[in-house]
Design a protein around this motif. Structure first.
Motif, PDB file in Angstrom:
ATOM      1  N   PHE A  42       0.829  -1.205   0.000  1.00  0.00           N
ATOM      2  CA  PHE A  42       0.000   0.000   0.000  1.00  0.00           C
ATOM      3  C   PHE A  42       0.869   1.262   0.000  1.00  0.00           C
ATOM      4  O   PHE A  42       0.434   2.333   0.442  1.00  0.00           O
ATOM      5  CB  PHE A  42      -0.956   0.020   1.198  1.00  0.00           C
ATOM      6  CG  PHE A  42      -1.939  -1.117   1.197  1.00  0.00           C
ATOM      7  CD1 PHE A  42      -3.061  -1.089   0.391  1.00  0.00           C
ATOM      8  CD2 PHE A  42      -1.723  -2.238   1.992  1.00  0.00           C
ATOM      9  CE1 PHE A  42      -3.961  -2.149   0.381  1.00  0.00           C
ATOM     10  CE2 PHE A  42      -2.606  -3.296   1.989  1.00  0.00           C
ATOM     11  CZ  PHE A  42      -3.735  -3.259   1.181  1.00  0.00           C
ATOM     12  N   LYS A  96      -1.172   1.556   9.617  1.00  0.00           N
ATOM     13  CA  LYS A  96      -1.674   2.124   8.358  1.00  0.00           C
ATOM     14  C   LYS A  96      -2.030   1.016   7.363  1.00  0.00           C
ATOM     15  O   LYS A  96      -3.019   1.129   6.628  1.00  0.00           O
ATOM     16  CB  LYS A  96      -0.635   3.066   7.762  1.00  0.00           C
ATOM     17  CG  LYS A  96      -0.443   4.356   8.544  1.00  0.00           C
ATOM     18  CD  LYS A  96       0.279   5.422   7.730  1.00  0.00           C
ATOM     19  CE  LYS A  96       1.697   5.035   7.434  1.00  0.00           C
ATOM     20  NZ  LYS A  96       2.422   6.117   6.698  1.00  0.00           N
ATOM     21  N   THR A  97      -1.226  -0.047   7.353  1.00  0.00           N
ATOM     22  CA  THR A  97      -1.532  -1.189   6.485  1.00  0.00           C
ATOM     23  C   THR A  97      -2.853  -1.827   6.891  1.00  0.00           C
ATOM     24  O   THR A  97      -3.674  -2.199   6.044  1.00  0.00           O
ATOM     25  CB  THR A  97      -0.398  -2.225   6.552  1.00  0.00           C
ATOM     26  OG1 THR A  97       0.818  -1.621   6.093  1.00  0.00           O
ATOM     27  CG2 THR A  97      -0.714  -3.438   5.689  1.00  0.00           C
ATOM     28  N   HIS A 117      -5.343  -0.342   8.316  1.00  0.00           N
ATOM     29  CA  HIS A 117      -6.396   0.576   7.884  1.00  0.00           C
ATOM     30  C   HIS A 117      -6.731   0.353   6.413  1.00  0.00           C
ATOM     31  O   HIS A 117      -7.915   0.308   6.020  1.00  0.00           O
ATOM     32  CB  HIS A 117      -5.924   2.012   8.119  1.00  0.00           C
ATOM     33  CG  HIS A 117      -7.029   3.009   8.130  1.00  0.00           C
ATOM     34  ND1 HIS A 117      -6.819   4.364   8.176  1.00  0.00           N
ATOM     35  CD2 HIS A 117      -8.379   2.856   8.084  1.00  0.00           C
ATOM     36  CE1 HIS A 117      -7.973   5.006   8.162  1.00  0.00           C
ATOM     37  NE2 HIS A 117      -8.945   4.105   8.105  1.00  0.00           N
ATOM     38  N   GLN A 118      -5.711   0.199   5.581  1.00  0.00           N
ATOM     39  CA  GLN A 118      -5.927  -0.029   4.158  1.00  0.00           C
ATOM     40  C   GLN A 118      -6.591  -1.381   3.898  1.00  0.00           C
ATOM     41  O   GLN A 118      -7.454  -1.506   3.022  1.00  0.00           O
ATOM     42  CB  GLN A 118      -4.598   0.048   3.404  1.00  0.00           C
ATOM     43  CG  GLN A 118      -3.974   1.431   3.374  1.00  0.00           C
ATOM     44  CD  GLN A 118      -4.797   2.420   2.565  1.00  0.00           C
ATOM     45  OE1 GLN A 118      -5.553   2.050   1.675  1.00  0.00           O
ATOM     46  NE2 GLN A 118      -4.648   3.696   2.880  1.00  0.00           N
ATOM     47  N   ARG A 158     -10.221  -1.362   4.327  1.00  0.00           N
ATOM     48  CA  ARG A 158     -10.895  -0.701   3.207  1.00  0.00           C
ATOM     49  C   ARG A 158     -10.866  -1.543   1.940  1.00  0.00           C
ATOM     50  O   ARG A 158     -11.836  -1.563   1.176  1.00  0.00           O
ATOM     51  CB  ARG A 158     -10.225   0.644   2.929  1.00  0.00           C
ATOM     52  CG  ARG A 158     -10.339   1.657   4.057  1.00  0.00           C
ATOM     53  CD  ARG A 158      -9.478   2.876   3.778  1.00  0.00           C
ATOM     54  NE  ARG A 158      -9.819   3.492   2.506  1.00  0.00           N
ATOM     55  CZ  ARG A 158      -9.050   4.390   1.895  1.00  0.00           C
ATOM     56  NH1 ARG A 158      -7.897   4.743   2.419  1.00  0.00           N
ATOM     57  NH2 ARG A 158      -9.434   4.912   0.744  1.00  0.00           N
ATOM     58  N   ARG A 159      -9.729  -2.230   1.703  1.00  0.00           N
ATOM     59  CA  ARG A 159      -9.550  -2.964   0.443  1.00  0.00           C
ATOM     60  C   ARG A 159      -8.925  -4.332   0.699  1.00  0.00           C
ATOM     61  O   ARG A 159      -7.758  -4.563   0.370  1.00  0.00           O
ATOM     62  CB  ARG A 159      -8.653  -2.161  -0.493  1.00  0.00           C
ATOM     63  CG  ARG A 159      -9.223  -0.843  -0.955  1.00  0.00           C
ATOM     64  CD  ARG A 159      -8.231  -0.140  -1.869  1.00  0.00           C
ATOM     65  NE  ARG A 159      -7.084   0.392  -1.129  1.00  0.00           N
ATOM     66  CZ  ARG A 159      -5.957   0.800  -1.698  1.00  0.00           C
ATOM     67  NH1 ARG A 159      -5.789   0.675  -3.001  1.00  0.00           N
ATOM     68  NH2 ARG A 159      -4.975   1.299  -0.974  1.00  0.00           N
TER      69      ARG A 159
END
Length: 333
Positions: A104, A191-192, A194-195, A198-199
């Motif tokens: 990401f 952060k990974t 979080h991504q 989402r995806r």
């Protein structure tokens, strides 16, 4: 996670990094030696995968594979998920498989690049002694995954940097740099996460949702403990955690990064734990966590004592982002 098999064969390969490489029909010729070699790899994985590694292979493209490794306790990667797309070359096993890490855009390890490159001796993407390099007669895909888990996603990834590892026990300055690196690695892991919420990669959607649903409270509490300096990064709820009566030094950069990131991250975890997913997780959690995380900062304490300026600003941003009305009753619903 018991319902989610550690190894399984799936159909949908449409989002695989290497989908357009090779020729799937050539690999699916059951009479070829390559087909039989890959089938042996499948059997090894099916029988020997540990609880922290999951693999999906593709019925129509046996040259492709996707794996996820769960970050281990005692490392800055704990509770995170790390996905890899894999392709076997035409000359496998004479040459190793090729891997792409789902980064990401984040660089959270010296061996895992933001462009997805995986740097590892076993993959012949980094120099090493002969026993560390790919051996066509002995090396396996299982060995590659174990190596990433144990040697790459480890307790002190800073010492994986070229030229650093040999001095690990002789320099306090390097130890300090290692602690700072762990802060960055942990932040990038968040952060990974979080991504991924989402995806999520295809064929792992339910796995990702369930994994973070089960661990949301622990992740949030770890966030709190690390920012406050009560626990060294990587060791939350870990029996082997180093003890320190004076607390752990936390850099200002890490505090500020988490200050900006935490509200949205907590909300994403909360949304994944919504009643529609079978778990209740009130928005009040975000309020408590954000306030607690930064209550240790003297500047913030003074601001709150004068009228709650800092915290009010944070909460206003959260409510504005998600279209909530400007009242605490709405936020608690």
């Amino acid at each position: 996670m018991k319902e989610f098999k550690r190894f399984d064969v799936v159909m949908d390969d449409t989002d695989h990094r290497f989908r357009d490489s090779n020729n799937g029909k050539y690999f699916n010729d059951s009479r070829s030696s390559l087909y039989k070699t890959i089938m042996r790899e499948w059997k090894i994985l099916e029988k020997n995968l540990p609880e922290s590694i999951y693999v999906r292979v593709y019925e129509r493209r046996i040259d492709l594979m996707r794996a996820v490794i769960v970050g281990a306790q005692g490392t800055p990667y704990h509770d995170g998920l790390f996905f890899f797309d894999i392709v076997f070359p035409f000359d496998f096993p004479d040459h190793p498989p090729k891997l792409h890490y789902h980064s990401f855009g984040y660089r959270l390890n010296p061996n895992l690049y933001s462009n997805g490159t995986v740097c590892l001796s076993l993959l012949n993407t980094w120099h090493g002694k002969m026993p560390e390099m790919w051996d066509p007669s002995k090396s396996t895909m299982l060995q590659v995954l174990h190596s990433i888990q144990a040697l790459v996603l480890n307790e002190k990834p800073f010492f994986n940097e070229p030229g650093v590892g040999g001095f690990a026990n002789f320099s306090m300055n390097l130890e300090k740099k290692s602690c700072v690196y762990n802060e960055k690695a942990y932040f990038s892991t968040c952060k990974t996460t979080h991504q991924l919420l989402r995806r999520p990669p295809r064929n792992f959607e339910e796995f990702v949702s369930c994994h973070f649903r089960q661990r949301a409270a622990r992740i949030i509490e770890a966030n709190r403990q690390y920012v406050s300096g009560r626990v060294r990064i990587g060791y939350y709820s870990c029996e082997s955690a180093p003890s320190s009566s004076s607390g752990v030094h936390v850099s200002q950069e890490f505090k500020h990064l988490m200050k900006d990131f935490s509200p949205g991250f907590v909300y994403a975890l909360r949304r994944n734990c919504s009643p529609s997913n079978g778990v209740g997780f009130r928005c009040t959690t975000a309020y408590i966590v954000v306030r607690w995380n930064y209550a240790h900062d003297d500047t913030i304490k003074k601001s709150e004592s004068k009228g709650g300026g800092f915290f009010k600003t944070v909460m206003d941003k959260i409510k504005k982002s998600f279209g909530w009305k400007n009242n605490i009753g709405k936020f608690n619903q």
